[in-house]
Design a protein around this motif. Sequence first.
Motif, short mmCIF file in Angstrom:
data_model
loop_
_atom_site.label_atom_id
_atom_site.label_comp_id
_atom_site.label_asym_id
_atom_site.label_seq_id
_atom_site.Cartn_x
_atom_site.Cartn_y
_atom_site.Cartn_z
N TYR A 54 42.18 49.59 41.05
CA TYR A 54 43.62 49.55 40.84
C TYR A 54 44.20 48.17 41.19
N HIS A 55 43.72 47.59 42.29
CA HIS A 55 44.20 46.27 42.70
C HIS A 55 43.14 45.19 42.43
N ARG A 56 42.43 45.32 41.32
CA ARG A 56 41.31 44.42 41.04
C ARG A 56 41.73 42.96 41.00
N GLU A 57 42.79 42.64 40.24
CA GLU A 57 43.20 41.24 40.12
C GLU A 57 43.67 40.66 41.45
N ALA A 58 44.42 41.46 42.20
CA ALA A 58 44.89 41.00 43.50
C ALA A 58 43.72 40.81 44.45
N SER A 59 42.80 41.76 44.46
CA SER A 59 41.64 41.67 45.34
C SER A 59 40.80 40.45 45.04
N LYS A 74 40.31 37.50 47.78
CA LYS A 74 38.95 37.23 48.25
C LYS A 74 38.57 35.77 48.02
N ARG A 75 38.90 35.26 46.84
CA ARG A 75 38.54 33.88 46.54
C ARG A 75 39.28 32.90 47.44
N TYR A 76 40.56 33.18 47.69
CA TYR A 76 41.34 32.31 48.58
C TYR A 76 40.71 32.25 49.97
N ILE A 77 40.35 33.41 50.50
CA ILE A 77 39.76 33.45 51.85
C ILE A 77 38.38 32.80 51.86
N ALA A 78 37.56 33.13 50.86
CA ALA A 78 36.21 32.59 50.81
C ALA A 78 36.20 31.07 50.67
N ASP A 79 37.25 30.52 50.05
CA ASP A 79 37.35 29.07 49.89
C ASP A 79 37.95 28.39 51.12
N GLY A 80 38.14 29.14 52.19
CA GLY A 80 38.60 28.55 53.44
C GLY A 80 40.09 28.60 53.68
N LYS A 83 37.71 43.20 56.17
CA LYS A 83 38.02 44.28 55.24
C LYS A 83 39.47 44.17 54.79
N LEU A 84 39.70 44.30 53.48
CA LEU A 84 41.04 44.23 52.92
C LEU A 84 41.58 45.63 52.65
N HIS A 85 42.91 45.74 52.66
CA HIS A 85 43.58 47.01 52.35
C HIS A 85 44.81 46.69 51.53
#
Length: 228
Positions: free
Chosen positions: A43-48, A52-58, A149-151
């Motif tokens: 449901y929140h695929r695009e947001a997730s 995730k990419r923002y966090i993983a990129d630091g 973990k994201l919510h």
Amino acid sequence: MTVNQPELSVNKLAEYIVSKGARQRRLLRDRKYPDPDFQMGMYHREASDAVKRYIADGCIDAVPVENQVGILKQLAPEKMGTIRRVNANIDALERFLDMLDDIKIVGEPSLAEHSAEKITLHGVKISVRPEIIVRGDGLKGKKLVGAIKLHFTKTFPMTDESAGYVSAIVQEYLKAHYLKDDEILAPEYCQIIDVGCGKVFPGVKSTTARMKDVSAECENIAALWPSI
């Protein structure tokens, strides 16, 4: 469609633990007889994906998140269900952009691998699937590992209590399926980021009592499941 063996996501299990009886039974009913046209994880695929990419990129560059908002706003879906889903993703991303000052990652984040591994307690499968793995160096060169973990859903805002259960289960998952022999669990790395309510919850260090609660609730779920 009927799900014969009890299985819940870690976030839904935390909601179950802190809910009243009627809500608990509804959560189990929805899981045992899922709507084939609705996949909560998608449901929140695009947001997730953007978060995730923002966090993983630091947590350095928010432009990709802002760009994703722009892309979603340009869509013109015809189905009402799709319109709601797109608007929910836009809302989530705009809320996340307001949270950036509160997100402080200790260690080096990276995207977690897609894994079907689960924790099973009293026959109840718990799907954990942390979105971000965090690694760092501790004292005397020790290798530290945690996970975020994201919510996203707004219908169940995380609280200190429910987020504590999620963090504890994430840590058990890492110990059972992820840590290597030369790695040590770092509870402070195991944050819960609730985009739905705009809060960041720290990882918990005390997990023993929480996991006893989780085990007891899973035993109750296993006993209730046939009657749902």
